[in-house]
Design a protein around this motif. Structure first.
Motif, PDB file in Angstrom:
ATOM      1  N   GLY A  48      76.168  98.216  22.647  1.00  0.00           N
ATOM      2  CA  GLY A  48      76.857  97.187  21.774  1.00  0.00           C
ATOM      3  C   GLY A  48      78.510  97.639  21.385  1.00  0.00           C
ATOM      4  O   GLY A  48      79.334  96.710  20.904  1.00  0.00           O
ATOM      5  N   SER A  49      78.834  98.647  21.968  1.00  0.00           N
ATOM      6  CA  SER A  49      80.375  99.119  21.902  1.00  0.00           C
ATOM      7  C   SER A  49      80.888  98.465  22.993  1.00  0.00           C
ATOM      8  O   SER A  49      80.771  98.518  24.034  1.00  0.00           O
ATOM      9  CB  SER A  49      80.356 100.656  21.971  1.00  0.00           C
ATOM     10  OG  SER A  49      79.930 101.133  21.011  1.00  0.00           O
ATOM     11  N   PRO A  50      81.980  98.005  22.743  1.00  0.00           N
ATOM     12  CA  PRO A  50      82.959  97.288  23.620  1.00  0.00           C
ATOM     13  C   PRO A  50      83.844  98.171  24.475  1.00  0.00           C
ATOM     14  O   PRO A  50      84.020  99.512  23.955  1.00  0.00           O
ATOM     15  CB  PRO A  50      83.994  96.409  22.727  1.00  0.00           C
ATOM     16  CG  PRO A  50      83.919  97.114  21.436  1.00  0.00           C
ATOM     17  CD  PRO A  50      82.703  97.624  21.328  1.00  0.00           C
ATOM     18  N   LEU A  51      84.167  97.875  25.668  1.00  0.00           N
ATOM     19  CA  LEU A  51      84.894  98.868  26.592  1.00  0.00           C
ATOM     20  C   LEU A  51      86.599  98.271  26.119  1.00  0.00           C
ATOM     21  O   LEU A  51      86.734  97.301  26.066  1.00  0.00           O
ATOM     22  CB  LEU A  51      84.683  98.335  27.957  1.00  0.00           C
ATOM     23  CG  LEU A  51      85.373  99.374  28.915  1.00  0.00           C
ATOM     24  CD1 LEU A  51      84.653  99.580  30.199  1.00  0.00           C
ATOM     25  CD2 LEU A  51      86.822  98.677  29.430  1.00  0.00           C
ATOM     26  N   GLU A  78      71.663 103.835  30.645  1.00  0.00           N
ATOM     27  CA  GLU A  78      70.895 104.761  30.088  1.00  0.00           C
ATOM     28  C   GLU A  78      70.119 104.398  28.926  1.00  0.00           C
ATOM     29  O   GLU A  78      70.297 103.165  28.367  1.00  0.00           O
ATOM     30  CB  GLU A  78      71.768 106.000  29.842  1.00  0.00           C
ATOM     31  CG  GLU A  78      72.561 106.534  31.296  1.00  0.00           C
ATOM     32  CD  GLU A  78      73.348 107.746  30.644  1.00  0.00           C
ATOM     33  OE1 GLU A  78      73.234 108.258  29.401  1.00  0.00           O
ATOM     34  OE2 GLU A  78      73.881 108.402  31.778  1.00  0.00           O
ATOM     35  N   ARG A  79      69.373 105.100  28.340  1.00  0.00           N
ATOM     36  CA  ARG A  79      68.455 104.783  27.276  1.00  0.00           C
ATOM     37  C   ARG A  79      69.189 104.095  25.907  1.00  0.00           C
ATOM     38  O   ARG A  79      68.948 102.964  25.444  1.00  0.00           O
ATOM     39  CB  ARG A  79      67.652 105.796  26.830  1.00  0.00           C
ATOM     40  CG  ARG A  79      66.599 105.631  25.721  1.00  0.00           C
ATOM     41  CD  ARG A  79      65.582 106.614  25.465  1.00  0.00           C
ATOM     42  NE  ARG A  79      64.808 106.636  24.401  1.00  0.00           N
ATOM     43  CZ  ARG A  79      63.446 105.764  24.681  1.00  0.00           C
ATOM     44  NH1 ARG A  79      63.182 105.601  25.916  1.00  0.00           N
ATOM     45  NH2 ARG A  79      62.707 105.542  23.919  1.00  0.00           N
ATOM     46  N   LEU A  80      70.513 104.648  25.687  1.00  0.00           N
ATOM     47  CA  LEU A  80      71.042 104.394  24.419  1.00  0.00           C
ATOM     48  C   LEU A  80      72.350 103.635  24.526  1.00  0.00           C
ATOM     49  O   LEU A  80      73.270 103.429  23.630  1.00  0.00           O
ATOM     50  CB  LEU A  80      71.119 105.364  23.519  1.00  0.00           C
ATOM     51  CG  LEU A  80      70.098 106.224  23.079  1.00  0.00           C
ATOM     52  CD1 LEU A  80      70.315 107.436  22.238  1.00  0.00           C
ATOM     53  CD2 LEU A  80      69.138 105.341  22.214  1.00  0.00           C
ATOM     54  N   GLY A  81      72.789 103.231  25.846  1.00  0.00           N
ATOM     55  CA  GLY A  81      74.066 102.788  26.303  1.00  0.00           C
ATOM     56  C   GLY A  81      74.257 102.711  27.697  1.00  0.00           C
ATOM     57  O   GLY A  81      73.392 102.892  28.559  1.00  0.00           O
ATOM     58  N   ASN A  82      75.631 102.887  28.118  1.00  0.00           N
ATOM     59  CA  ASN A  82      75.977 102.696  29.493  1.00  0.00           C
ATOM     60  C   ASN A  82      76.899 103.767  29.560  1.00  0.00           C
ATOM     61  O   ASN A  82      77.600 104.435  29.115  1.00  0.00           O
ATOM     62  CB  ASN A  82      76.669 101.468  29.780  1.00  0.00           C
ATOM     63  CG  ASN A  82      75.580 100.206  29.560  1.00  0.00           C
ATOM     64  OD1 ASN A  82      74.827 100.412  30.186  1.00  0.00           O
ATOM     65  ND2 ASN A  82      76.325  98.904  29.179  1.00  0.00           N
ATOM     66  N   ALA A  83      76.783 104.509  30.949  1.00  0.00           N
ATOM     67  CA  ALA A  83      77.617 105.575  31.195  1.00  0.00           C
ATOM     68  C   ALA A  83      78.598 105.352  32.311  1.00  0.00           C
ATOM     69  O   ALA A  83      78.195 104.553  33.330  1.00  0.00           O
ATOM     70  CB  ALA A  83      76.962 106.790  31.790  1.00  0.00           C
ATOM     71  N   ILE A  84      80.067 105.499  32.083  1.00  0.00           N
ATOM     72  CA  ILE A  84      80.913 105.166  33.465  1.00  0.00           C
ATOM     73  C   ILE A  84      81.457 106.285  33.771  1.00  0.00           C
ATOM     74  O   ILE A  84      81.879 107.315  33.113  1.00  0.00           O
ATOM     75  CB  ILE A  84      82.038 104.236  32.603  1.00  0.00           C
ATOM     76  CG1 ILE A  84      81.551 103.060  31.815  1.00  0.00           C
ATOM     77  CG2 ILE A  84      82.962 103.796  33.743  1.00  0.00           C
ATOM     78  CD1 ILE A  84      82.609 102.210  31.274  1.00  0.00           C
ATOM     79  N   SER A  85      81.249 106.519  35.165  1.00  0.00           N
ATOM     80  CA  SER A  85      81.954 107.976  35.814  1.00  0.00           C
ATOM     81  C   SER A  85      82.838 107.306  36.987  1.00  0.00           C
ATOM     82  O   SER A  85      82.896 106.391  37.619  1.00  0.00           O
ATOM     83  CB  SER A  85      80.908 108.485  36.641  1.00  0.00           C
ATOM     84  OG  SER A  85      79.762 108.772  35.767  1.00  0.00           O
TER      85      SER A  85
END
Length: 437
Positions: free
Chosen positions: A164-167, A133-140
């Protein structure tokens, strides 16, 4: 970002080839997946299946699944999945559907490519989707995946990871909180692995509906689709080796589109052409990927969507020769089958930073000079707007060309709005619209 769909076979291959390197997870069960591509002329060669079975011996020892791999979904709901088959059953399934026209969600196309893999017995089907997405990643994630996922969408849980945020286990915990204690670590390991591959290989979408665990506890995507960021191809040459980007289902490339595609493949620049309506009377040849979308959207917003003949874009400082070949192809489409009615060609663009406008215009001018008779026969009016290095000389040469070849030109520089010429083009092909310019 250009989101390009890839086949299910390619998605699974990329996941398997990179899972161990990035996350230490072996997914060797995904090695037992093959692609069958049936030529449109003549079908499969004699002895094809025997040779394939010799090379992939698991095909004769496992129960199998066969399905089209053509970039469309809802295959199960459309009775396009063969389950629990032996190899002869796969052969019959492929024979039944190969080179046959099918309609999926209102789109009609011919099936030519299939994926064949082991049939995995299972009780539970999970859903997983990672999307940029524009500002990061979505996980569903959901534990009620499968063909009825849309009916069960309220059960899908979602987390968002800013760029930039780690999972971490903590970030994934809301997704798997309802799973049993012994299953949660397996789910986390698989989600972490998929996310690592997603980021490292510049996926924009990785969706599994469903995935499950086999009898040995190994994760297995039963159905998978993927999209890659085409603009990241320069740094993924080795990782994406052998990956192609098929046309959407139901879309066949014309000879001229194929010519431009081949030109694009050998160029360091970007050269794109998609014919939307061969009978259209408004055609575009726009510099810049973003600008090309803006021009097309503006034509549509002003009521000219039905007359829009194409989408065409050139960028990345193509040479005069490349621009000539590209422009000639666009003009060939735009002037075909003249009907006595006016047509418009929009040669637009923003203000270039590095591209020498005059150099690229030289290629376009050469093509127009060569195709001048066809342009006159098609009653073509040309609308030009451009800025950037050497734009004044380029625009002046365009004005001179119009006089030379006897084709009306409207030439504007950066003092004019980028899309103002769109309204003028529509007025030319639809004189009674009353649009303001």
């Amino acid at each position: 970002m250009a989101r390009k769909k890839i086949r299910e076979f390619a998605s699974k291959r990329l996941l398997r080839e990179n899972a161990k390197r990035l996350a230490g997870l072996e997914l060797e069960q995904l090695a037992k997946v093959v692609q069958v591509q049936v030529p449109k002329e003549g079908g499969l060669s004699e002895g094809y299946w025997e040779e394939l079975a010799q090379r992939e011996q698991w095909l004769t020892t496992h129960k199998l699944v066969a399905k089209p791999d053509m970039l469309f979904g809802k295959r199960g709901k459309n009775d396009l999945v063969g389950l629990n088959l032996d190899l002869q059953g796969v052969v019959r399934f492929v024979d039944k559907w190969a080179n046959k026209e099918v309609e999926v969600d209102g789109c009609l196309g011919t099936v030519t490519t299939f994926i064949v893999e082991p049939f995995v017995e299972h009780d539970v089907e999970y859903y997983l989707c990672i999307q940029s997405e524009r500002l990061g990643n979505a996980i569903s994630f959901s534990d009620t995946g499968g063909i009825d996922i849309e009916e069960n969408w309220s059960k899908v849980k979602k987390v968002f990871l800013p760029t930039g945020s780690p999972l971490s286990e903590e970030s994934v915990a809301p997704l798997v909180s309802q799973a049993t204690a012994d299953l949660r670590p397996k789910l986390f390991t698989f989600i972490r692995t998929c996310y690592a591959v997603f980021e490292d290989l510049d996926f924009t979408l990785m969706e599994m509906n469903p995935f499950t665990f086999d009898s040995e506890g190994n994760p297995f995507p039963l159905d998978m689709r993927g999209q890659l960021d085409d603009t990241a191809s320069f740094r993924n040459t080795k990782k994406w080796s052998g990956i192609d980007f098929p046309l959407p289902f139901g879309r066949n490339m014309t000879d001229i589109e194929g010519r431009v595609h081949a030109l694009d493949e050998t160029s360091g620049s970007s050269l794109k052409l998609s014919v939307l309506n061969p009978q259209g009377r408004i055609w575009t040849m726009v510099a810049g990927g973003g600008a090309s979308v803006i021009y097309s959207d503006t034509v549509a917003d002003l009521g000219g969507a039905e007359e829009l003949g194409n989408y065409a874009e050139y960028s990345g400082a193509p040479s005069a020769e490349e621009t000539y070949q590209f422009a000639k192809s666009v003009i060939e489409c735009a002037t075909s089958k003249p009907d006595g009615k006016g047509r418009a060609l929009i040669v637009g663009g923003g203000i270039a930073n590095f591209t020498d406008v005059n150099v690229t215009f030289n290629g376009i001018i050469r093509a127009m000079r060569e195709m001048q008779e066809q342009m006159r026969n098609a009653k073509m009016h040309v609308y030009v707007r451009r800025g950037g290095p050497n734009f004044k000389l380029g625009l002046e040469n365009m004005k001179k060309l119009g006089v030379e070849i006897g084709v009306p030109f409207e030439v504007c520089g950066p003092e004019s709005s980028m899309t103002g010429i769109c309204a003028n083009a529509i007025e030319h092909v639809q004189p009674c619209t009353g649009l303001e310019t």
